[in-house]
Design an enzyme around this catalytic site. Structure first.
Site, PDB file in Angstrom:
ATOM      1  N   ASN A   1     -12.825  -0.054   7.620  1.00  0.00           N
ATOM      2  CA  ASN A   1     -12.545  -0.002   6.180  1.00  0.00           C
ATOM      3  C   ASN A   1     -12.758  -1.408   5.624  1.00  0.00           C
ATOM      4  O   ASN A   1     -12.305  -2.387   6.220  1.00  0.00           O
ATOM      5  CB  ASN A   1     -11.089   0.454   6.020  1.00  0.00           C
ATOM      6  CG  ASN A   1     -10.627   0.558   4.582  1.00  0.00           C
ATOM      7  OD1 ASN A   1     -10.287  -0.441   3.969  1.00  0.00           O
ATOM      8  ND2 ASN A   1     -10.574   1.765   4.063  1.00  0.00           N
TER       9      ASN A   1
ATOM     10  N   ILE B   1       1.179  -3.850   0.891  1.00  0.00           N
ATOM     11  CA  ILE B   1       0.818  -4.775   1.974  1.00  0.00           C
ATOM     12  C   ILE B   1      -0.117  -5.866   1.428  1.00  0.00           C
ATOM     13  O   ILE B   1      -0.017  -7.023   1.815  1.00  0.00           O
ATOM     14  CB  ILE B   1       0.116  -4.016   3.139  1.00  0.00           C
ATOM     15  CG1 ILE B   1       0.999  -2.877   3.668  1.00  0.00           C
ATOM     16  CG2 ILE B   1      -0.279  -4.989   4.261  1.00  0.00           C
ATOM     17  CD1 ILE B   1       2.300  -3.267   4.292  1.00  0.00           C
TER      18      ILE B   1
ATOM     19  N   CYS C   1      -9.464  -1.813  -4.787  1.00  0.00           N
ATOM     20  CA  CYS C   1      -9.090  -3.224  -4.957  1.00  0.00           C
ATOM     21  C   CYS C   1      -9.461  -3.716  -6.354  1.00  0.00           C
ATOM     22  O   CYS C   1     -10.434  -3.254  -6.942  1.00  0.00           O
ATOM     23  CB  CYS C   1      -9.837  -4.106  -3.971  1.00  0.00           C
ATOM     24  SG  CYS C   1     -10.169  -3.339  -2.436  1.00  0.00           S
TER      25      CYS C   1
HETATM   26  C1  LIG Z   1       0.910   0.746   5.081  1.00  0.00           C
HETATM   27  C2  LIG Z   1      -0.382   1.266   4.521  1.00  0.00           C
HETATM   28  C3  LIG Z   1      -1.516   0.443   4.517  1.00  0.00           C
HETATM   29  C4  LIG Z   1      -2.732   0.921   3.987  1.00  0.00           C
HETATM   30  N1  LIG Z   1      -3.835   0.116   4.022  1.00  0.00           N
HETATM   31  C5  LIG Z   1      -5.025   0.588   3.553  1.00  0.00           C
HETATM   32  C6  LIG Z   1      -6.209  -0.216   3.638  1.00  0.00           C
HETATM   33  O1  LIG Z   1      -6.219  -1.334   4.163  1.00  0.00           O
HETATM   34  N2  LIG Z   1      -7.370   0.313   3.108  1.00  0.00           N
HETATM   35  C7  LIG Z   1      -7.418   1.569   2.541  1.00  0.00           C
HETATM   36  O2  LIG Z   1      -8.480   2.001   2.095  1.00  0.00           O
HETATM   37  N3  LIG Z   1      -6.315   2.356   2.502  1.00  0.00           N
HETATM   38  C8  LIG Z   1      -5.129   1.891   2.979  1.00  0.00           C
HETATM   39  N4  LIG Z   1      -4.016   2.704   2.935  1.00  0.00           N
HETATM   40  C9  LIG Z   1      -4.121   4.077   2.375  1.00  0.00           C
HETATM   41  C10 LIG Z   1      -4.259   5.129   3.498  1.00  0.00           C
HETATM   42  O3  LIG Z   1      -5.401   4.894   4.280  1.00  0.00           O
HETATM   43  C11 LIG Z   1      -4.300   6.560   2.906  1.00  0.00           C
HETATM   44  O4  LIG Z   1      -5.410   6.684   2.043  1.00  0.00           O
HETATM   45  C12 LIG Z   1      -3.035   6.924   2.132  1.00  0.00           C
HETATM   46  O5  LIG Z   1      -1.898   6.351   2.723  1.00  0.00           O
HETATM   47  C13 LIG Z   1      -2.830   8.442   2.015  1.00  0.00           C
HETATM   48  O6  LIG Z   1      -2.684   9.039   3.289  1.00  0.00           O
HETATM   49  P1  LIG Z   1      -1.230   9.343   3.971  1.00  0.00           P
HETATM   50  O7  LIG Z   1      -0.385   9.997   2.915  1.00  0.00           O
HETATM   51  O8  LIG Z   1      -1.534  10.218   5.142  1.00  0.00           O
HETATM   52  O9  LIG Z   1      -0.680   8.009   4.376  1.00  0.00           O
HETATM   53  C14 LIG Z   1      -2.795   2.242   3.453  1.00  0.00           C
HETATM   54  C15 LIG Z   1      -1.652   3.058   3.472  1.00  0.00           C
HETATM   55  C16 LIG Z   1      -0.457   2.593   3.998  1.00  0.00           C
HETATM   56  C17 LIG Z   1       0.736   3.514   4.023  1.00  0.00           C
END
Ligand SMILES: Cc1cc2nc3c(=O)[nH]c(=O)nc-3n(C[C@H](O)[C@H](O)[C@H](O)COP(=O)(O)O)c2cc1C
Length: 308
Positions: free
Chosen positions: A105, A77, A135
């Site tokens: 966040n 993204i 990042c």
């Molecule tokens: C579409 C998407 C956008 C994400 N955006 C962020 C973000 O802006 N900041 C962040 O720290 N993590 C972001 N993440 C990571 C998630 O917060 C999480 O740490 C990661 O997806 C693992 O958890 P899950 O397997 O339950 O999705 C994003 C994940 C996805 C799938």
């Protein structure tokens, strides 16, 4: 109910943020909360963690930005968000109307950016900050802040100095030894940790013979990453004394309980929200049922229990 007929206590405290139950949302999968209010009663959650917010608005990466994989998704993204001033004006009033804590966040291209965003977001309606250190640091050739204990500690210290709310540092799994980063950010003053962020991956289309994602590489999330995340929580629980929010592939209460037994005091649900917007509520109910069935009065008795 226990044998006195009382409901078990699900309440937890994450670095000063009181939550009525241990279930929250993973950043980037729950928008700014409002997007999910037609589907679930957000006030039943322990807290919500909203989209990564930066100093200036960001358009994000070129498309395609999401691709399905056999047991999860890859996303690139690129931190698309409207910028901190827009969040303050348009979303913080909504956060104030909620009865649950809202954790924002935050991300940045430089250490200074993190500090400025943290200062701006230290307002009523924001219960805490979750610092995304996955990042790239533009001043250090794009190396991720979270891949180096010294840089991770530097960001943590700057955010702690700028913020007047609890600071949760979100660790990246894309490192050789996650405990080294956890220890460094703990010394730098983090109030809690969340882990894990996505795992770096990529996918190639054999018809076009080109990478599928516009950005070539992206972050893997969903059921595929769960064993990696449980392992990371286990290791970090042994290494530092801070409360942990565990995440990575949690789709149901059994998954969440695994993280709690490994040492997470709370859990966050991410990719599963896209499949089942009610996943968080089902997980809260499932954890409560497990406590009742096993005669456990307080969720805190389960945290890290697999280590004993
Ligand atoms: C579409 C998407 C956008 C994400 N955006 C962020 C973000 O802006 N900041 C962040 O720290 N993590 C972001 N993440 C990571 C998630 O917060 C999480 O740490 C990661 O997806 C693992 O958890 P899950 O397997 O339950 O999705 C994003 C994940 C996805 C799938």
């Amino acid at each position: 109910m226990n044998n006195l007929g009382n409901k078990p206590s699900l309440a937890v405290n994450i670095g000063g943020i009181g939550m009525q139950n241990p279930v929250t949302t993973a950043s980037g999968t729950f928008g700014f909360g409002q997007e999910y209010s037609p589907y679930i009663d957000i006030n039943r959650l322990g807290a919500i963690v909203v989209k990564g917010t930066t100093l200036r608005p960001r358009q994000g990466n070129v498309t395609p930005r999401i691709v399905e994989t056999p047991a999860g998704i890859l996303n690139s993204i690129g931190l698309q968000n409207p910028g901190v001033d827009y969040v303050l004006e348009h979303y913080v009033p909504y956060f104030k109307s909620l009865q649950v804590p809202v954790i924002v966040n935050i991300s940045g291209d430089t250490v200074e950016d993190y500090g400025k965003v943290a200062e701006k977001l230290s307002v009523a309606g924001v219960a805490g900050l979750e610092v995304n250190i996955s990042c790239p640091n533009v001043k250090k050739g794009g190396m991720a802040f979270g891949s180096d204990p010294t840089m991770a500690a530097e960001v943590t210290a700057v955010v702690k100095a700028a913020a007047n709310v609890p600071v949760i540092v979100k660790l990246s799994p894309n490192v050789t030894d996650i405990t080294k980063v956890a220890e460094a950010v703990a010394v730098a003053g983090a109030d809690a940790l969340s882990l894990i962020n996505t795992l770096l991956g990529m996918s190639i289309d054999i018809k076009t013979r080109r990478p599928v994602l516009g950005n070539i590489m992206g972050g893997l999330s969903g059921p595929a990453v769960k064993p990696v995340a449980v392992r990371a929580v286990w290791q970090v629980y042994n290494a530092v004394k801070l409360p942990i929010i565990g995440m990575g592939g949690i789709s149901n209460a059994d998954d969440a309980l695994e993280f709690i037994l490994a040492g997470a005091s709370a859990v966050a649900v991410g990719t599963a929200n896209f499949v089942n917007p009610r996943a968080t509520l089902e997980i809260i109910d499932g954890i409560e049922r497990y406590l009742v069935e096993n005669g456990i009065d307080d969720i805190s008795d389960l945290v890290g229990a697999a280590h004993k």
